[in-house]
Design an enzyme around this catalytic site. Sequence first.
Site, mmCIF file in Angstrom:
data_model
loop_
_atom_site.group_PDB
_atom_site.id
_atom_site.type_symbol
_atom_site.label_atom_id
_atom_site.label_comp_id
_atom_site.label_asym_id
_atom_site.label_seq_id
_atom_site.Cartn_x
_atom_site.Cartn_y
_atom_site.Cartn_z
ATOM 1 N N GLU A 76 0.819 -1.210 0.000
ATOM 2 C CA GLU A 76 0.000 0.000 0.000
ATOM 3 C C GLU A 76 0.857 1.266 0.000
ATOM 4 O O GLU A 76 0.561 2.226 -0.705
ATOM 5 C CB GLU A 76 -0.920 -0.014 1.231
ATOM 6 C CG GLU A 76 -1.702 1.272 1.462
ATOM 7 C CD GLU A 76 -2.795 1.481 0.440
ATOM 8 O OE1 GLU A 76 -3.318 2.606 0.395
ATOM 9 O OE2 GLU A 76 -3.117 0.538 -0.301
ATOM 10 N N ASP A 77 1.946 1.271 0.795
ATOM 11 C CA ASP A 77 2.653 2.531 1.068
ATOM 12 C C ASP A 77 4.082 2.600 0.537
ATOM 13 O O ASP A 77 4.745 3.622 0.722
ATOM 14 C CB ASP A 77 2.700 2.774 2.591
ATOM 15 C CG ASP A 77 1.308 2.977 3.172
ATOM 16 O OD1 ASP A 77 0.423 3.423 2.427
ATOM 17 O OD2 ASP A 77 1.110 2.678 4.367
#
Length: 705
Positions: A76-77
């Site tokens: 996700e990051d």
Amino acid sequence: MIDVEDLIALVTAYNPRSDTGKIREAYAFGNEMHEGQMRHSGESYFTHPVAVAALLTEMRLDDATIVTALLHDTVEDTRASYTDIAERFGTDVAELVDGVTKLTNLQLGSTETKQAENFRKLFIAMSRDLRVILVKLADRLHNMRTIKYQSPDKQAKKSRETMEIFAPLAGRMGMQWMREELEDLAFRVLNPEGRASIIRRFITLQRETGDVIHKITADVRAELDRLGIEAEVFGRAKKPYSIWRKMQEKGQGFSRLSDIYGFRIITENELDCYLVLGAMHQRWKAVPGRFKDYISQPKSNGYRSIHTTVSGRDGKQVEIQIRTRQMHEVAEAGVAAHWSYRDGVRAENPFAVDPARWISSLSERFNDSDNAEFLEHMKLEMYSDQVFCFTPKGDVVKLPKGATPLDYAYNIHTRIGESCVGAKIDGVRVPLWTRLKNGQSVEIITAEGQRPQATWLDIVVTGRAKSAIRRSLREEDRERYIRLGQELARVAFDHIGKRSSQKALRTAARRLGVEDTDELLARLGSAELSAREVVNTLYPELAAREGEEVDAARAVLGLDADQTSTRGACCQPVPGERIIGITQRGQGVIVHAIDCPTLVEYEDQPERWVDLHWHSGRHAAAYAVTLELTISNDAGVLGRICTLIGEQKANIADLQFVDRKPDFFRLRIDVELRDMEHLHMVMTALEADNDVAEVARVRNAVHRP
């Protein structure tokens, strides 16, 4: 931040055979991917995944889950991809990380259809691998523990989401300790004054009475020693939110709330549980109605324990939970106990529930539900306590708290529910709205030809019963709803310059997951699906433009630059209806519905006719329509009808009584609406009310332009 060796020590304490190399590699990889990222607290971002992994070690979970926790935010990051995770850590971990990533992207706190759709995705993720939810719950718990570093708006949003979604989900999975902590952390944000007041009163109570927990614990241990029963005793004060909720439910102040202390007695075996129960009831008075035996009737998530409340020292009511150590392990870990390790192997706990079987027991009740019903089912499943009733043959039926004989009937079989005409509880005939209690024997009386009534929806509480009743009512009204749906679809497609062809409707049905066009139209007609959703499925760009609010001054298209328009009082046309204009000297153009009887007068004056149509887009609720209602002459009915109209975002411009009878009123209400779809929503809501006998749109052909 916990370093890698400390984390490995936590894992190997319960799993000496752990793949420590894999955990070291995941720790290093996660640290590298998150390098340079910071949390709102100013700490390195990687402290969060490590803390989540440490939380999961408390549940003694397997290596794959611990590794997933360390990597759960990488896709996700960071620049890491699913492929990177799969190549380095295997597809099992990659699938788990992907599942957590998808859950992170769900806006679970959104409203109505979107929330229902996301709940379904949450449930699908649970069904594939429950460990995804365990990681997500640990992730949420750590975020809530450190939420003070977020902005006030974000704190409130996350706390509401935690209170409504994650805390009940943890409870439903049997992880009661996590539920209580999540609730209390959210309570700290949402109602800090309320929480502080509870804590202050606790401090005052302790100052006045001393250490009650220590005293009662000593009393219990002395009683067990006297009888020679080996057991551990733990006491605690209940969490502030738990006390606050009891105060709200019972309508009592803190000083009148007695059972604010809880005690657990952990025995060596099941027989001792019942010996302890007898000892407690012999030593102190049992409080009536506060006894539950979850050992003989376990919860579906594997929870087993005896609950009783007694009037203990100084008359204080205390709740006592009695269970064996194995039962206690499941009570602490819930469904997660299935993956629990001890000494390097899966713990063989006979009370741990197979997650696949648990999920299956939930999903079988949701298969035929649309989004709204699914959302209702999920919330009922997560928030409900249970009551246990018996069939005439002695079989046990589990139902949520507040269930009625109708819920019981539908739980046995849909056919029994649909043909139900009465019920007996412990041999005595009772109304169908009677609330069932633990231990009652229920017998359902059926009759051929009986059909579900609309009023039953107000009686039942289970999603299964509500769904079956709605489905039956929908089938009875299906033809009428299909005709209404056809008209609503035509109007919606006309708004954007398209035609509601069979092919278009078939495509929309397929994309919305509806079985065929008739079902799509029936759902449109019954207001379970909006015409805007259908149009948006096929033409999202046009629908987006259509969603912009139209200036009332340019609502009607087809006029010359120097012409003005007025709605005809005779037919009160609204956007969505086909319209025509009649020029009127001194009044500009009068707008009529195409089927207005007044137009007959102008058939021989074609030069006065103007071809008009409504501007596509979202209109303001400014078009008055007269509705005639026949309602029950009972206290509060008129107020509720007005509130019902307001809930549909419609404004009442005028109201007058046409006829007054001892039992019924007939009245006319001028309601300001947006369009035909809005009119249908209001009329459907009114028709569904038990105290509305009839509702109709009134067109007064006498008032001519």
